[in-house]
Design an enzyme around this catalytic site. Sequence first.
Site, PDB file in Angstrom:
ATOM      1  N   GLU A  52      44.734  10.924  54.273  1.00 52.64           N
ATOM      2  CA  GLU A  52      44.430   9.521  54.521  1.00 52.64           C
ATOM      3  C   GLU A  52      42.967   9.325  54.919  1.00 52.64           C
ATOM      4  OE1 GLU A  52      48.621  10.310  56.318  1.00 52.64           O
ATOM      5  OE2 GLU A  52      46.786  11.422  55.844  1.00 52.64           O
ATOM      6  N   ARG A 207      42.906  37.287  41.148  1.00 49.99           N
ATOM      7  CA  ARG A 207      41.715  37.544  40.350  1.00 49.99           C
ATOM      8  C   ARG A 207      41.532  36.477  39.267  1.00 49.99           C
ATOM      9  NH1 ARG A 207      43.989  42.372  41.625  1.00 49.99           N
ATOM     10  NH2 ARG A 207      45.021  42.759  39.637  1.00 49.99           N
ATOM     11  N   SER A 307      67.756  42.755  48.492  1.00 51.37           N
ATOM     12  CA  SER A 307      68.195  42.507  49.863  1.00 51.37           C
ATOM     13  C   SER A 307      67.998  41.040  50.246  1.00 51.37           C
ATOM     14  CB  SER A 307      67.450  43.419  50.831  1.00 51.37           C
ATOM     15  OG  SER A 307      66.066  43.099  50.890  1.00 51.37           O
TER      16      SER A 307
END
Length: 376
Positions: A52, A207, A307
């Site tokens: 803003e 990169r 996991s």
Amino acid sequence: MNDERHMARAIELAARARGRTHPNPLVGCVIVRDGEVLGEGFHRQAGEDHGEVDALKACVEDPRGADLYVNHEPCCHHGRTPPCTDAILEAGIRRVVVGTIDPDPRVSGRGLEVLREAGVEVIYGILEEESRALNAPFFKYIQQKLPWVAAKWAMSLDGKIATRSGDSRWVTGPEARRRTHQLRDEHDAILVGKATLLRDDPALTCRIEGGRDPLRFVVDARLEAPLTHQVFQADHSPEKTVVLTAVPDGSPSDRDKRAALADRGVEIQEIPTDDRGWLSPRAILEAIHHRERMSVLVEGGGALLGSLFDADLIDYAYAFIAPVLVGGADAPTPLEALGLAAMRERRTIQPPQLEEVGNDWLIHGPCVTAPPEEDS
């Protein structure tokens, strides 16, 4: 329709700073009077002007009496910068159009109340879904105290991320690898497991021109990774590397290793293990959240991603698929660990997006836990 058009522009502006504002949300702003755009702006990084204020400073003329469009509720508290609500009122804005309410309890509707009480007309909910999707990492960071988890892998058409000997260079082509660097640029942190470190020796840097490196996390439960790897080289990246381990500080056998890592600027953090003896997936994410990173790109390997998948902690998936075949029962796959027991428990990418990336394909989208309805 004009409200939606200007809000769409605010969202577009906000997205320019993706990966750079943590721990703040992405905020873009457009200021309009009598159909003419007076100023545009966005929040570039923490500590700098919010969207803003940036837009108000960019106005080509006095914005008094104008409409202000912002994708995220203006803040009403003092942080690194003054409240945006103060700046809006001082500028004489007559109408504020907002996409989403800020989930931060210091704001959470109070910003809109401050403006309304001061006589400003406030419209809420324009392109709300799009505004919330843009800041999904921020919402999770605030509400769940965890980072947004994006899983990324590159695999063959038969679902292998490497050959049975561990060779993975390269599954996909150069265009897909460039896209990966763009993803690194857009996320606050990057996470890999020890197996990926040993197999690929990735630098985990971005990169591409104008890109920035994410904070690098390596899961190494027993502090076994050699110091020769690129992520442990002090001059390789301006960002730190953090090793997450189960080895307690002060263990005599690891004292030299810890000292050598510290000399390279590498930080070590002890993480609790789960009932399998693996580092707890939730504790890994809590460590990333503690460092004020809102999003993390997980680049493997299969055990780490598996996991996180088993713990239902993956929010978004990027699957690069190459039109090649590898074969082999022992060749690694993207999601290992335990896996699901029943097909009805499967996760879906919903809605899926499909992109052609050179000779490869990228399927990506939110990872939804509730499966779609079965055909009758």
